[in-house]
Design a protein around this motif. Structure first.
Motif, PDB file in Angstrom:
ATOM      1  N   ARG A  96     -54.694  -2.057  -9.274  1.00 34.96           N
ATOM      2  CA  ARG A  96     -54.256  -3.370  -9.745  1.00 34.96           C
ATOM      3  C   ARG A  96     -52.765  -3.318 -10.073  1.00 34.96           C
ATOM      4  N   GLN A  97     -52.043  -4.326  -9.638  1.00 34.61           N
ATOM      5  CA  GLN A  97     -50.631  -4.473  -9.963  1.00 34.61           C
ATOM      6  C   GLN A  97     -50.512  -5.484 -11.098  1.00 34.61           C
ATOM      7  N   ASN A  98     -50.334  -4.982 -12.310  1.00 38.26           N
ATOM      8  CA  ASN A  98     -50.316  -5.844 -13.484  1.00 38.26           C
ATOM      9  C   ASN A  98     -49.075  -6.731 -13.509  1.00 38.26           C
ATOM     10  N   GLU A  99     -49.248  -7.906 -14.082  1.00 38.18           N
ATOM     11  CA  GLU A  99     -48.142  -8.847 -14.215  1.00 38.18           C
ATOM     12  C   GLU A  99     -47.116  -8.322 -15.216  1.00 38.18           C
ATOM     13  N   THR A 100     -45.836  -8.489 -14.912  1.00 33.82           N
ATOM     14  CA  THR A 100     -44.753  -8.047 -15.783  1.00 33.82           C
ATOM     15  C   THR A 100     -43.879  -9.243 -16.172  1.00 33.82           C
ATOM     16  N   LYS A 101     -42.988  -9.019 -17.137  1.00 36.21           N
ATOM     17  CA  LYS A 101     -42.070 -10.084 -17.548  1.00 36.21           C
ATOM     18  C   LYS A 101     -41.139 -10.481 -16.409  1.00 36.21           C
ATOM     19  N   GLU A 102     -40.785  -9.509 -15.568  1.00 28.02           N
ATOM     20  CA  GLU A 102     -39.915  -9.807 -14.432  1.00 28.02           C
ATOM     21  C   GLU A 102     -40.596 -10.739 -13.435  1.00 28.02           C
ATOM     22  N   ASP A 103     -41.929 -10.684 -13.377  1.00 24.95           N
ATOM     23  CA  ASP A 103     -42.649 -11.577 -12.478  1.00 24.95           C
ATOM     24  C   ASP A 103     -42.597 -13.021 -12.972  1.00 24.95           C
ATOM     25  N   GLU A 124     -52.652 -11.469 -10.111  1.00 24.72           N
ATOM     26  CA  GLU A 124     -52.445 -10.034  -9.956  1.00 24.72           C
ATOM     27  C   GLU A 124     -53.109  -9.505  -8.688  1.00 24.72           C
ATOM     28  N   PRO A 125     -52.330  -8.904  -7.784  1.00 25.20           N
ATOM     29  CA  PRO A 125     -52.932  -8.246  -6.611  1.00 25.20           C
ATOM     30  C   PRO A 125     -53.811  -7.080  -7.061  1.00 25.20           C
ATOM     31  N   HIS A 126     -54.953  -6.918  -6.416  1.00 21.37           N
ATOM     32  CA  HIS A 126     -55.860  -5.849  -6.835  1.00 21.37           C
ATOM     33  C   HIS A 126     -56.979  -5.672  -5.820  1.00 21.37           C
ATOM     34  N   CYS A 160     -70.406  -6.436  -5.623  1.00 19.33           N
ATOM     35  CA  CYS A 160     -69.299  -7.270  -5.157  1.00 19.33           C
ATOM     36  C   CYS A 160     -68.061  -6.415  -4.905  1.00 19.33           C
ATOM     37  N   TYR A 161     -67.326  -6.781  -3.857  1.00 19.36           N
ATOM     38  CA  TYR A 161     -66.034  -6.153  -3.566  1.00 19.36           C
ATOM     39  C   TYR A 161     -64.990  -7.256  -3.428  1.00 19.36           C
ATOM     40  N   THR A 162     -63.828  -7.053  -4.061  1.00 14.68           N
ATOM     41  CA  THR A 162     -62.747  -8.041  -4.042  1.00 14.68           C
ATOM     42  C   THR A 162     -61.444  -7.370  -3.640  1.00 14.68           C
ATOM     43  N   PHE A 163     -60.718  -8.033  -2.740  1.00 18.93           N
ATOM     44  CA  PHE A 163     -59.381  -7.566  -2.367  1.00 18.93           C
ATOM     45  C   PHE A 163     -58.439  -8.760  -2.376  1.00 18.93           C
ATOM     46  N   GLN A 164     -57.319  -8.614  -3.089  1.00 20.14           N
ATOM     47  CA  GLN A 164     -56.325  -9.687  -3.148  1.00 20.14           C
ATOM     48  C   GLN A 164     -54.939  -9.136  -2.891  1.00 20.14           C
ATOM     49  N   HIS A 165     -54.221  -9.810  -1.994  1.00 14.66           N
ATOM     50  CA  HIS A 165     -52.817  -9.499  -1.718  1.00 14.66           C
ATOM     51  C   HIS A 165     -51.976 -10.698  -2.141  1.00 14.66           C
ATOM     52  N   LEU A 175     -50.580 -15.236  -1.072  1.00 13.45           N
ATOM     53  CA  LEU A 175     -51.981 -15.105  -1.478  1.00 13.45           C
ATOM     54  C   LEU A 175     -52.879 -14.957  -0.255  1.00 13.45           C
ATOM     55  N   SER A 176     -53.569 -13.833  -0.201  1.00  8.14           N
ATOM     56  CA  SER A 176     -54.652 -13.604   0.758  1.00  8.14           C
ATOM     57  C   SER A 176     -55.743 -12.876  -0.013  1.00  8.14           C
ATOM     58  N   ARG A 177     -56.938 -13.428   0.002  1.00  2.37           N
ATOM     59  CA  ARG A 177     -58.004 -12.844  -0.815  1.00  2.37           C
ATOM     60  C   ARG A 177     -59.336 -12.925  -0.091  1.00  2.37           C
ATOM     61  N   ILE A 178     -60.129 -11.847  -0.250  1.00  2.00           N
ATOM     62  CA  ILE A 178     -61.471 -11.778   0.322  1.00  2.00           C
ATOM     63  C   ILE A 178     -62.431 -11.286  -0.757  1.00  2.00           C
ATOM     64  N   ASP A 179     -63.554 -11.973  -0.892  1.00  2.00           N
ATOM     65  CA  ASP A 179     -64.621 -11.568  -1.809  1.00  2.00           C
ATOM     66  C   ASP A 179     -65.919 -11.458  -1.020  1.00  2.00           C
ATOM     67  N   ALA A 180     -66.618 -10.352  -1.211  1.00  2.00           N
ATOM     68  CA  ALA A 180     -67.914 -10.145  -0.563  1.00  2.00           C
ATOM     69  C   ALA A 180     -68.928  -9.755  -1.631  1.00  2.00           C
ATOM     70  N   ARG A 181     -70.030 -10.491  -1.691  1.00  2.00           N
ATOM     71  CA  ARG A 181     -71.061 -10.216  -2.697  1.00  2.00           C
ATOM     72  C   ARG A 181     -72.426 -10.129  -2.025  1.00  2.00           C
ATOM     73  N   LEU A 182     -73.131  -9.040  -2.294  1.00  2.00           N
ATOM     74  CA  LEU A 182     -74.494  -8.840  -1.807  1.00  2.00           C
ATOM     75  C   LEU A 182     -75.455  -9.056  -2.966  1.00  2.00           C
ATOM     76  N   ASN A 183     -76.347 -10.036  -2.827  1.00  2.00           N
ATOM     77  CA  ASN A 183     -77.285 -10.383  -3.889  1.00  2.00           C
ATOM     78  C   ASN A 183     -78.710 -10.025  -3.483  1.00  2.00           C
ATOM     79  N   ILE A 184     -79.413  -9.344  -4.376  1.00  2.00           N
ATOM     80  CA  ILE A 184     -80.839  -9.056  -4.204  1.00  2.00           C
ATOM     81  C   ILE A 184     -81.576  -9.846  -5.278  1.00  2.00           C
TER      82      ILE A 184
END
Length: 283
Positions: A96-103, A124-126, A160-165, A175-184
């Motif tokens: 994870r790339q945490n948000e900073t004051k410079e951001d 935050e990208p993560h 669940c798996y999450t990827f955000q750029h 912003l590019s984001r993908i979320d995949a969730r497998l539910n049983i």
């Protein structure tokens, strides 16, 4: 109606409707002539443990709104039922790339300006993984469904798996984001399905295994194009392989002043319906 202050860290909700509209897992609408429920649920805790219990009453025969055939879900049939559920959730950041004051503070020739993300939940990208495991139980005091047991208990889970750029601050390509969730949804149904496979016995019982995929891409500024899809990963319909249950295309206009509010225009070609909504603090 929510009753606040009666129990700390809990939500107590009383709902009553004549009639009430419900949506099943396939996106079909059902109208129940009478629906009354009283629920108590715990708030999200740092430990990840949550629970919920309540009493529900349905009256009258459910009617399908958007189809001429099909059986109503057992949960909507007339009767009085007590339900309880408990779950445990755990998440882990792979990075994870945490948000900073410079951001947030931008230096220009005219001075410093505050430039937050269009949506604080997408700042935050993560990459992260998460999982939920839990159990449910229900007891029907009165029931008109012949094939419904008076008492039932089951386990459920999801991964669940999450990827955000991107940080969703710039005008383009942030912003590019993908979320995949497998539910049983039912561990017992899955166990029966596996047992029947080893016994070479055919079964049309659904395993309630579903895969949800969400893809988001920034178009320009606060506008994001999003695709939500839901697949059933069982062969209860007689067809093998993933079966598309729902598909939603949407354009989201994020309202920066509301931190996580947005105007959403969506359309589902599967359900052949669309809507424009204002949503607050929604993922």
């Amino acid at each position: 109606m929510k009753c606040l202050g009666l129990l700390p860290d809990h939500d107590i909700t009383l709902e009553a409707a004549w009639p009430e509209l419900f949506t099943d897992h396939k996106g079909k609408y059902w109208e129940v002539p009478e629906s009354v429920s009283l629920d108590c649920s715990s708030l999200v805790s740092e430990s990840g443990l949550r629970y919920r219990f309540g009493i529900h009453k349905n009256g009258g025969i459910p009617q399908s709104v958007d189809s001429l055939n099909g059986e109503a879900p057992n949960a909507l049939l007339p009767g009085v039922c007590a339900k309880a559920a408990v779950s445990y959730e755990k998440s882990k950041d792979l990075w994870r790339q945490n948000e900073t004051k410079e951001d947030v503070m931008i230096e220009t020739e005219k001075g410093r300006f505050w430039l937050p993300s269009y949506d604080i939940r997408l700042k935050e990208p993560h990459a992260a993984i998460s999982g939920i495991i839990g159990g449910t139980c229900e007891a029907w005091f009165t029931s008109e469904a012949k094939d419904r047991s008076r008492f039932g208990a089951d386990l459920f889970g999801s991964a669940c798996y999450t990827f955000q750029h991107g940080k969703f601050r710039k005008a383009f390509g942030d912003l590019s984001r993908i979320d995949a969730r497998l539910n049983i949804g039912s561990a017992s149904a899955l166990a029966k399905k596996v047992t029947n496979l080893f016994r070479s016995v055919q079964s049309n019982q659904s395993t309630n295994i579903r895969l949800n995929l969400i893809a988001q891409q920034q178009v320009a500024g606060p506008i994001v194009f999003r695709v939500d899809s839901k697949f059933a990963l069982d062969s209860s319909s007689g067809r093998y392989g993933p079966q598309l249950e729902d598909l939603i295309y949407s354009l989201n206009y994020s309202l920066r002043l509301l931190q996580s509010g947005k105007v959403v225009a969506w359309y589902s070609p599967v359900r052949k319906e669309g809507m424009i909504e204002l949503r607050l603090f929604e993922f």
